[in-house]
Design an enzyme around this catalytic site. Structure first.
Site, short mmCIF file in Angstrom:
data_model
loop_
_atom_site.label_atom_id
_atom_site.label_comp_id
_atom_site.label_asym_id
_atom_site.label_seq_id
_atom_site.Cartn_x
_atom_site.Cartn_y
_atom_site.Cartn_z
N CYS A 1 -9.21 0.46 -5.73
CA CYS A 1 -8.15 -0.37 -5.15
C CYS A 1 -6.78 0.09 -5.65
O CYS A 1 -5.85 0.24 -4.86
CB CYS A 1 -8.38 -1.84 -5.52
SG CYS A 1 -7.24 -2.99 -4.73
N CYS A 2 -6.66 0.35 -6.95
CA CYS A 2 -5.39 0.83 -7.50
C CYS A 2 -5.02 2.19 -6.93
O CYS A 2 -3.84 2.49 -6.73
CB CYS A 2 -5.47 0.92 -9.03
SG CYS A 2 -5.36 -0.68 -9.88
N CYS B 1 -0.96 -7.25 -10.28
CA CYS B 1 -1.35 -7.94 -9.06
C CYS B 1 -1.93 -9.32 -9.38
O CYS B 1 -2.54 -9.51 -10.43
CB CYS B 1 -2.38 -7.11 -8.29
SG CYS B 1 -1.72 -5.59 -7.58
N CYS C 1 -5.60 -9.73 -10.47
CA CYS C 1 -5.98 -8.93 -11.64
C CYS C 1 -5.17 -9.29 -12.89
O CYS C 1 -5.20 -8.54 -13.87
CB CYS C 1 -5.83 -7.44 -11.34
SG CYS C 1 -6.76 -6.90 -9.89
N CYS D 1 -4.16 1.62 -14.69
CA CYS D 1 -4.41 1.75 -13.25
C CYS D 1 -4.28 3.18 -12.76
O CYS D 1 -4.55 3.45 -11.60
CB CYS D 1 -3.45 0.85 -12.48
SG CYS D 1 -1.71 1.22 -12.77
#
Length: 241
Positions: free
Chosen positions: A112-113, A201, A204, A229
């Site tokens: 995702c990162c 985010c 997270c 990340c």
């Protein structure tokens, strides 16, 4: 010509402001990466050294509402052009369609990162010779404890063969950052008043307890050694000439 090793030695004991002055003098295409408390300190300093500082931020699409308001407040406060980089829809849409919006709780935050942060950062850095970050040594004992104030960035490339990364606040503590913020009365994210020490985010990030390290609120379901990340994956690499 001064090598990065020589420059690091020269700047290692200098103040953040002096490091920024040297960075601006040596590199024409240079920008500040802005998102949090450390970064707004750098924006405050550089806005007093340059009439038109280049500042960019990464909008992952998953930030807190307070963070979006904070970004715009800083833009207005300093009257700067804030360049916003967002994820590439051609990569993000199929990822979300296949895995949903919260797959990172099961398989880790890396993929995702990569889509929401790393790829946009590559675009942000592609036209630069150097960039400036708010990294501090005490932010993460496992991954940031040895960062220099200036280094070659092996993880990303800019216009030239070597992308240079400046970390003017490397030797500052969290207390130093907040003393500056309060003394200069500069904007900060209101989430800090709700126990959020390190803000990423929304899914997270969580508030931390008084005695917890600031990075314990990031990706709390993963091992401590994985709390990065990828934006600063070159931290283990030191200096190149």
């Amino acid at each position: 010509m001064t090598t990065l090793s020589e420059l690091q030695l020269e700047l290692s004991a200098k103040s953040p402001r002096d490091i920024l002055k040297r960075a601006l003098a040596d590199y024409e295409q240079i920008a500040v990466s802005f998102s949090g408390a450390e970064d707004v300190v750098l924006v405050d300093m550089i806005s007093k050294l340059s009439d038109a500082p280049k500042v960019f931020t990464l909008d992952t699409g998953r930030l807190h509402p307070e963070t979006y308001r904070f970004l715009d407040r800083v833009r207005q406060h300093y009257q700067i052009k804030l360049e916003v980089y967002t994820p590439d829809a051609t990569a993000l849409e199929p990822f979300v369609a296949e895995k949903g919006l919260f797959s990172f709780y099961q398989d880790g935050h890396g993929e995702c990162c990569g889509i929401r942060k790393i790829e946009p950062l590559k675009r942000a850095l592609s036209g630069l010779d150097a960039w400036i970050t708010g990294q501090r040594k005490d932010q993460s004992p496992g991954t940031r404890s040895t960062i220099p104030v200036v280094q070659a960035d092996p993880a990303f490339t800019g216009r030239g063969e070597t992308l240079v990364k400046f970390n003017p606040l490397a030797n500052w503590s969290s207390e130093d950052v907040w003393n500056y913020i309060r003394m200069m009365e500069i904007p900060y994210n209101p989430l800090h008043e709700q126990g959020f020490k390190s803000i990423g985010c929304e899914p997270c990030t969580k508030a931390t307890l008084p005695n917890q390290h600031e990075r314990e609120g990031r990706w709390w379901w993963e091992e401590a050694t994985k709390k990065e990340c990828g934006l600063h994956s070159g931290n283990e690499t030191t200096l190149e000439s």
